[in-house]
Design a protein around this motif. Structure first.
Motif, short mmCIF file in Angstrom:
data_model
loop_
_atom_site.label_atom_id
_atom_site.label_comp_id
_atom_site.label_asym_id
_atom_site.label_seq_id
_atom_site.Cartn_x
_atom_site.Cartn_y
_atom_site.Cartn_z
N ALA A 155 -10.74 -7.85 14.15
CA ALA A 155 -10.48 -6.42 14.27
C ALA A 155 -8.99 -6.14 14.30
CB ALA A 155 -11.15 -5.88 15.52
N GLN A 156 -8.24 -6.97 15.03
CA GLN A 156 -6.79 -6.80 15.07
C GLN A 156 -6.18 -6.97 13.69
OE1 GLN A 156 -5.84 -9.79 17.98
NE2 GLN A 156 -6.43 -8.52 19.72
N ASP A 157 -6.67 -7.97 12.96
CA ASP A 157 -6.17 -8.21 11.61
C ASP A 157 -6.48 -7.02 10.69
OD1 ASP A 157 -5.11 -9.97 9.46
OD2 ASP A 157 -7.17 -9.91 8.74
N ALA A 158 -7.68 -6.48 10.80
CA ALA A 158 -8.07 -5.33 9.96
C ALA A 158 -7.20 -4.12 10.26
CB ALA A 158 -9.54 -5.00 10.18
N LEU A 159 -6.92 -3.87 11.54
CA LEU A 159 -6.09 -2.72 11.90
C LEU A 159 -4.63 -2.94 11.50
CD1 LEU A 159 -7.52 -1.74 15.40
CD2 LEU A 159 -7.59 -0.38 13.31
N ALA A 160 -4.13 -4.16 11.66
CA ALA A 160 -2.76 -4.46 11.25
C ALA A 160 -2.58 -4.18 9.76
CB ALA A 160 -2.43 -5.92 11.56
N ALA A 162 -4.50 -2.26 7.84
CA ALA A 162 -4.73 -0.84 7.54
C ALA A 162 -3.49 -0.01 7.86
CB ALA A 162 -5.93 -0.33 8.33
N TYR A 163 -2.87 -0.27 9.01
CA TYR A 163 -1.68 0.50 9.38
C TYR A 163 -0.47 0.09 8.55
CZ TYR A 163 -3.89 2.70 13.41
OH TYR A 163 -4.70 3.47 14.22
N ARG A 164 -0.45 -1.14 8.08
CA ARG A 164 0.69 -1.60 7.28
C ARG A 164 0.66 -1.01 5.88
NH1 ARG A 164 2.28 -7.96 6.11
NH2 ARG A 164 4.21 -7.56 4.93
N TYR A 165 -0.51 -1.03 5.26
CA TYR A 165 -0.61 -0.61 3.86
C TYR A 165 -1.26 0.76 3.68
CZ TYR A 165 0.48 -5.52 3.07
OH TYR A 165 1.08 -6.75 3.07
N GLY A 166 -1.90 1.28 4.75
CA GLY A 166 -2.59 2.55 4.66
C GLY A 166 -4.01 2.40 4.16
N LYS A 180 2.79 -3.50 13.58
CA LYS A 180 3.48 -4.57 14.32
C LYS A 180 2.78 -4.85 15.65
CE LYS A 180 8.04 -6.22 15.61
NZ LYS A 180 7.48 -7.05 16.68
N LYS A 181 2.27 -3.80 16.29
CA LYS A 181 1.56 -3.98 17.56
C LYS A 181 0.40 -4.95 17.39
CE LYS A 181 -1.75 -1.51 20.49
NZ LYS A 181 -2.38 -0.21 20.79
N TYR A 182 -0.37 -4.78 16.32
CA TYR A 182 -1.54 -5.63 16.13
C TYR A 182 -1.17 -7.01 15.62
CZ TYR A 182 -4.42 -1.75 17.45
OH TYR A 182 -5.00 -0.75 18.19
N GLU A 188 1.30 -13.12 15.27
CA GLU A 188 1.89 -13.30 13.95
C GLU A 188 3.17 -12.49 13.83
OE1 GLU A 188 -0.69 -12.74 10.68
OE2 GLU A 188 -2.24 -14.10 11.43
N ASP A 189 4.15 -13.05 13.10
CA ASP A 189 5.41 -12.37 12.88
C ASP A 189 5.26 -11.30 11.80
OD1 ASP A 189 6.73 -13.97 14.72
OD2 ASP A 189 7.21 -15.50 13.21
N TYR A 190 5.92 -10.18 12.02
CA TYR A 190 5.91 -9.11 11.03
C TYR A 190 7.19 -8.31 11.16
CZ TYR A 190 4.91 -4.53 8.94
OH TYR A 190 4.98 -3.37 8.21
N ASP A 191 7.94 -8.21 10.07
CA ASP A 191 9.16 -7.43 10.03
C ASP A 191 8.96 -6.29 9.04
OD1 ASP A 191 11.64 -6.31 9.87
OD2 ASP A 191 12.70 -8.14 9.26
N PRO A 192 8.79 -5.05 9.55
CA PRO A 192 8.52 -3.91 8.65
C PRO A 192 9.59 -3.71 7.59
CG PRO A 192 8.12 -3.31 10.94
CD PRO A 192 8.78 -4.65 10.96
#
Length: 300
Positions: A155-160, A162-166, A180-182, A188-192
């Protein structure tokens, strides 16, 4: 499957569960759903109401928004020369398997959201994915429970993502801080700032039809934005940036939504055309639908 369906219709509870599981876990969900008949609502609803069966609830939710049909197409195997039949399955526009009832659909879905902890996490993944793909319900309500309270990685992966790409069709607009929160919750590392933001603009017309006062409000809003951010009285175009418009409509002004409203044309009291340029015409289309559900909106 036909024999099992007949036994399910006679009230055999174990067979009913087997049928439901077979449909939800099938490689071709739509093809399996096409075998259900309107009368199957009776035993599915009994399972949903008396036994609080989450799988039965899921099929009811899908059936209240869709009806699937199948059709066969004949092919010849290029290697063997043998004929074979491929069965297509598709949703029938404007038709539902069970009577549509938005209040009942919301009641059933709310029960799922409130009792998600009673359902196996692997089964919940299948349930929310089916709801996402086959209904107009806000599937993120279920995902947030699973991700925020259940610490569910999927679920966290799906929300990450979805919010990243829309996922604008389903009401999620890009929000990279939420993404980034998810990602952080998943470890996992994420740099917007590393996300691709290249431009590939295309021009799109949105034709809005409906209430004259609503259209006047939209026109006035765009004129106000033009005064603040655009180029009023410019014969080459208004150049109203889409980001502040998206912010007003859905609360997201992410850089991915950059573009411009170039022109507005009032065809008549009940028709307004917005001519825009953007990398992706979809987000504004869904934002307008979400903000003005009573308008008829066409994209071209």
């Amino acid at each position: 499957m036909n024999d099992k369906l007949e036994n399910a219709r006679k009230g055999d509870w174990e067979t009913q569960r087997e049928v439901i599981d077979a449909i939800l876990n099938a490689d071709s969900f739509e093809q399996m759903m096409s075998q259900l008949q309107p009368d199957d609502e009776q035993w599915l609803r009994q399972l949903a109401n008396e036994k609080h069966d989450a799988h039965a609830i899921t099929l009811l939710l899908v059936g209240m928004e869709n009806r699937y049909q199948t059709w066969d197409e004949e092919f010849t195997d290029e290697d063997t020369g043998e004929p074979f039949t491929f069965t297509h399955a598709e949703s029938v526009d404007g038709e539902t398997l069970f009577p549509r009832n938005d209040a009942e659909s919301l009641r059933l879905y709310t029960w799922l959201c409130q009792h998600w902890q009673q359902i196996d996490s692997a089964e919940m993944y299948n349930i929310w994915n089916t709801i996402k793909c086959c209904t107009t319900l806000d599937y993120t309500m279920l995902l947030h429970h699973l991700a925020d309270e259940g610490n569910d990685w999927d679920a966290q992966d799906a929300l990450a993502e979805a919010y990243r790409y829309g996922d604008e069709r389903n009401g999620i607009y890009i929000n990279r801080s939420m993404a980034k929160k998810y990602y952080d919750m998943m470890g996992e590392d994420y740099d917007p700032t590393e996300d691709d933001t290249e431009d590939d603009p295309a021009e799109t017309d949105y034709t809005l039809k409906g209430n004259a006062e609503t259209l006047k409000g939209i026109r006035d809003t765009i004129n106000d934005l033009c005064e603040k951010f655009g180029t009023p009285d410019n014969e080459l175009g208004l150049f109203v940036p889409l980001q502040p418009l998206m912010k007003l409509l859905v609360g997201s002004d992410d850089e991915a939504y950059r573009g411009n409203v170039l022109r507005m044309e009032q065809k008549d009291d009940n028709t307004l055309v917005l001519h825009t340029e953007s990398n992706n015409p979809g987000p504004l289309y869904y934002a307008l639908h979400q903000s003005f559900p009573d308008l008829e909106i066409e994209e071209s």
